[in-house]
Design a protein around this motif. Structure first.
Motif, short mmCIF file in Angstrom:
data_model
loop_
_atom_site.label_atom_id
_atom_site.label_comp_id
_atom_site.label_asym_id
_atom_site.label_seq_id
_atom_site.Cartn_x
_atom_site.Cartn_y
_atom_site.Cartn_z
N GLY A 106 6.49 110.59 -45.61
CA GLY A 106 7.15 111.51 -46.56
C GLY A 106 7.88 112.44 -45.76
O GLY A 106 8.10 112.55 -44.43
N ASP A 107 8.62 113.72 -46.28
CA ASP A 107 9.24 114.59 -45.85
C ASP A 107 8.79 115.45 -44.79
O ASP A 107 7.61 115.93 -45.12
CB ASP A 107 9.83 115.51 -46.81
CG ASP A 107 10.74 114.88 -47.92
OD1 ASP A 107 10.31 113.55 -48.29
OD2 ASP A 107 11.59 115.67 -48.59
N VAL A 108 9.39 115.33 -43.50
CA VAL A 108 8.67 115.93 -42.39
C VAL A 108 9.20 117.46 -42.05
O VAL A 108 8.44 118.41 -41.72
CB VAL A 108 8.91 115.46 -41.04
CG1 VAL A 108 8.24 115.84 -39.87
CG2 VAL A 108 8.39 113.84 -41.43
N GLY A 142 13.14 110.34 -44.89
CA GLY A 142 14.17 111.39 -44.75
C GLY A 142 13.69 112.73 -44.77
O GLY A 142 12.65 112.96 -44.94
N ASP A 143 14.83 113.68 -44.59
CA ASP A 143 14.69 115.14 -44.36
C ASP A 143 13.68 115.44 -43.03
O ASP A 143 12.56 115.84 -43.43
CB ASP A 143 14.01 115.63 -45.76
CG ASP A 143 15.07 116.08 -46.88
OD1 ASP A 143 16.33 115.45 -46.58
OD2 ASP A 143 14.64 116.46 -47.90
N PHE A 144 14.34 115.36 -42.04
CA PHE A 144 13.63 115.62 -40.67
C PHE A 144 13.84 116.92 -40.56
O PHE A 144 12.58 117.49 -39.65
CB PHE A 144 14.06 114.79 -39.81
CG PHE A 144 13.97 113.32 -39.84
CD1 PHE A 144 12.87 112.56 -39.63
CD2 PHE A 144 15.24 112.80 -40.28
CE1 PHE A 144 12.64 111.22 -40.18
CE2 PHE A 144 14.82 111.10 -40.49
CZ PHE A 144 13.86 110.54 -40.44
N GLY A 177 18.19 111.58 -45.79
CA GLY A 177 17.66 112.31 -46.96
C GLY A 177 18.89 113.45 -47.21
O GLY A 177 19.82 113.54 -46.12
N ASN A 178 18.78 114.15 -48.16
CA ASN A 178 20.03 115.00 -48.45
C ASN A 178 20.05 116.23 -47.12
O ASN A 178 20.95 116.60 -47.23
CB ASN A 178 19.70 116.02 -49.76
CG ASN A 178 18.31 116.83 -50.01
OD1 ASN A 178 17.35 115.90 -49.36
ND2 ASN A 178 18.48 117.75 -50.47
N HIS A 179 18.83 116.59 -46.67
CA HIS A 179 19.13 117.64 -45.46
C HIS A 179 19.53 116.96 -44.56
O HIS A 179 20.13 117.68 -43.46
CB HIS A 179 17.30 118.27 -45.31
CG HIS A 179 16.95 119.15 -46.21
ND1 HIS A 179 17.24 120.41 -45.79
CD2 HIS A 179 16.47 119.01 -47.32
CE1 HIS A 179 16.69 121.16 -46.88
NE2 HIS A 179 16.23 120.50 -47.76
N GLU A 180 19.70 115.54 -44.20
CA GLU A 180 20.47 114.85 -43.09
C GLU A 180 21.84 115.31 -43.63
O GLU A 180 22.78 115.75 -42.65
CB GLU A 180 20.27 113.59 -43.06
CG GLU A 180 18.95 113.31 -42.10
CD GLU A 180 17.73 113.67 -42.58
OE1 GLU A 180 16.91 114.53 -42.07
OE2 GLU A 180 17.07 113.13 -43.99
N LEU A 243 13.58 105.18 -51.33
CA LEU A 243 14.74 106.17 -51.58
C LEU A 243 14.34 107.58 -50.99
O LEU A 243 13.05 107.81 -51.05
CB LEU A 243 15.00 106.29 -53.19
CG LEU A 243 15.22 105.25 -54.19
CD1 LEU A 243 15.24 105.65 -55.11
CD2 LEU A 243 16.55 104.51 -53.75
N HIS A 244 15.07 108.26 -50.70
CA HIS A 244 14.96 109.88 -50.40
C HIS A 244 14.44 110.59 -51.53
O HIS A 244 13.55 111.17 -51.81
CB HIS A 244 15.66 110.73 -49.48
CG HIS A 244 15.45 111.90 -49.27
ND1 HIS A 244 14.24 112.36 -48.57
CD2 HIS A 244 16.02 113.14 -49.86
CE1 HIS A 244 14.16 113.57 -48.55
NE2 HIS A 244 15.11 114.18 -49.36
N SER A 245 15.51 110.67 -52.58
CA SER A 245 15.48 111.46 -53.59
C SER A 245 15.16 110.83 -55.31
O SER A 245 15.56 109.62 -55.15
CB SER A 245 16.92 112.16 -53.82
OG SER A 245 17.14 112.86 -52.60
N GLY A 313 10.82 110.30 -51.53
CA GLY A 313 10.28 111.76 -51.18
C GLY A 313 10.87 112.80 -51.71
O GLY A 313 10.85 112.66 -53.11
N HIS A 314 11.36 113.86 -51.02
CA HIS A 314 12.22 114.82 -51.61
C HIS A 314 11.88 116.07 -52.70
O HIS A 314 11.85 116.95 -52.30
CB HIS A 314 13.44 114.12 -52.40
CG HIS A 314 14.65 114.93 -52.73
ND1 HIS A 314 15.15 115.92 -52.17
CD2 HIS A 314 14.99 115.20 -54.08
CE1 HIS A 314 15.99 116.68 -52.77
NE2 HIS A 314 16.00 116.32 -54.08
N SER A 315 10.93 115.58 -53.66
CA SER A 315 10.42 116.67 -54.62
C SER A 315 9.02 116.69 -54.30
O SER A 315 8.11 115.90 -54.35
CB SER A 315 10.69 116.05 -56.12
OG SER A 315 11.92 116.03 -56.41
#
Ligand SMILES: [Mn+2]
Length: 366
Positions: A106-108, A142-144, A177-180, A243-245, A313-315
């Motif tokens: 999951g999101d790191v 995603g979202d590293f 992810g969206n943070h990328e 999926l990320h989101s 991930g994401h939420s």
């Protein structure tokens, strides 16, 4: 089904008994209100006190045992050496060989120490932080970067593991992810104004508002940018749509996995700040699989891209379940991945940024 066709099942899964707050409130603890959701305890290495279940359903001993005669049993988890295989009665296959077990992370969000700890716990890396999982397959969702202390350290580790895993015949891959998008946007477009429904915005301002760490941006190098820019948005692995989101916005980028991934790559390669911003906004949406329409939304993605279960991930799970809104002031209770939407969706963001935990899970969850 060689060599992973027979192994110890983990302990029968415990139903989620509700957070301490829910239990105090006397609510129906086993039902979250979100499409029959339930928690799944992690497939942690089996503790000595746990009862292990033979695959025929017989409960045996208090301590993991290897005394079964039939069928041959292989210990859960990588790496499987040739000796392991021979001991279990299998002949190792030279090439192409069986694939290893599948894991998702999951999101790191920059929490490097927690990531190392969880990868160690699952025996995916050794004490020196190198890949030790043989042919295992690992997907990061995603979202590293952002929020946590060492986003670039996380990216460096994942890139290193990707190379080491490939050399070992496994793989370590990652989704965007969206943070990328946000991090790359802050680097590329900085304070350049972008079209926003909320007025003037910029990637840099949005990035800072969303936990951007200046020292990560300062340490971002060309090879990081190249790697991040080529991450796929969607993958399908063993029937799991990764999926990320938790959004259906992916459908706006294509009707196949390749179309979506190509569209995101093209966008990052060719388009300007407004298009990047639009993509960031779409992939920042959440909660599509929650509530009465959740199973339909998850089914729409599965029907379009394939697979029988969405893994995202994401939420953060405490937000998804509503526990984070309970105002208890207690650390959120996250025993493992969260299965919901009529079991069509699995949430993997354990909320490490809010003192939850970073989740690494072996798929499939049952
Ligand atoms: Mn995210």
């Amino acid at each position: 089904m060689l060599p992973y066709g027979s192994y110890h099942e983990p302990n029968p899964q415990q139903e989620y008994q509700g957070s301490p707050g829910e239990q105090r409130a006397g609510q129906d603890a086993a039902y979250s209100g979100y499409g029959g959701a339930r928690y799944l305890e992690q497939h942690w290495p089996v503790g000595e006190a746990q009862v292990e279940r033979h695959e025929q359903g017989q409960v045996q001993g208090q301590v993991p045992s290897h005394d079964h005669d039939d069928p041959p049993t292989i210990e859960l988890g990588p790496p499987l050496t040739e000796e392991d295989l021979r001991a279990a009665g299998y002949q190792p296959v030279e090439d192409p060989g069986p694939v290893g077990p599948l894991y998702v992370v999951g999101d790191v969000h920059g929490y490097l120490d927690e990531l190392v700890s969880e990868l160690r716990r699952q025996n995916l890396i050794d004490a020196e932080g190198h890949w030790s999982a043989g042919r295992s397959r690992v997907w990061f969702l995603g979202d590293f970067t952002d929020r946590g202390p060492d986003g670039i350290g996380v990216i460096d580790l994942v890139m290193q593991l990707a190379a080491e895993a490939a050399a070992a015949g496994g793989y370590c891959r990652a989704l965007m992810g969206n943070h990328e998008l946000l991090f790359l946007g802050a680097h590329r477009y900085g304070d350049e104004p972008v079209q926003s429904t909320a007025g003037t915005a910029s990637f840099r301002a949005a990035w800072l508002l969303n936990g951007g760490q200046q020292h990560d941006l300062e340490r971002l190098e060309g090879h990081h940018i190249s790697w991040l820019s080529r991450l796929p948005a969607i993958a399908l692995e063993d029937g799991h749509l990764l999926l990320h989101s938790d959004t259906t916005s992916y459908l706006e980028y294509g009707a196949s996995i390749d179309e979506v991934n190509d569209a995101v790559h093209d966008l990052l390669a060719d388009e300007g700040a407004d298009e990047w911003w639009d993509a960031f906004r779409r992939f920042t949406k959440r909660f599509a699989f929650r509530g009465p329409g959740g199973p339909t939304a998850a089914g729409e993605l599965l029907g379009t891209y394939g697979g029988h279960r969405v893994v995202h991930g994401h939420s953060p799970i405490p937000y998804l379940t509503g526990e984070a809104n309970s105002d208890s002031g207690e650390r959120p209770y996250v025993p493992g991945p969260y299965i919901y939407a009529d079991e069509l969706a699995v949430a993997m963001d354990g909320g490490v940024t809010m003192e939850g935990r970073l989740l690494v899970a072996r798929l499939p969850l049952d």
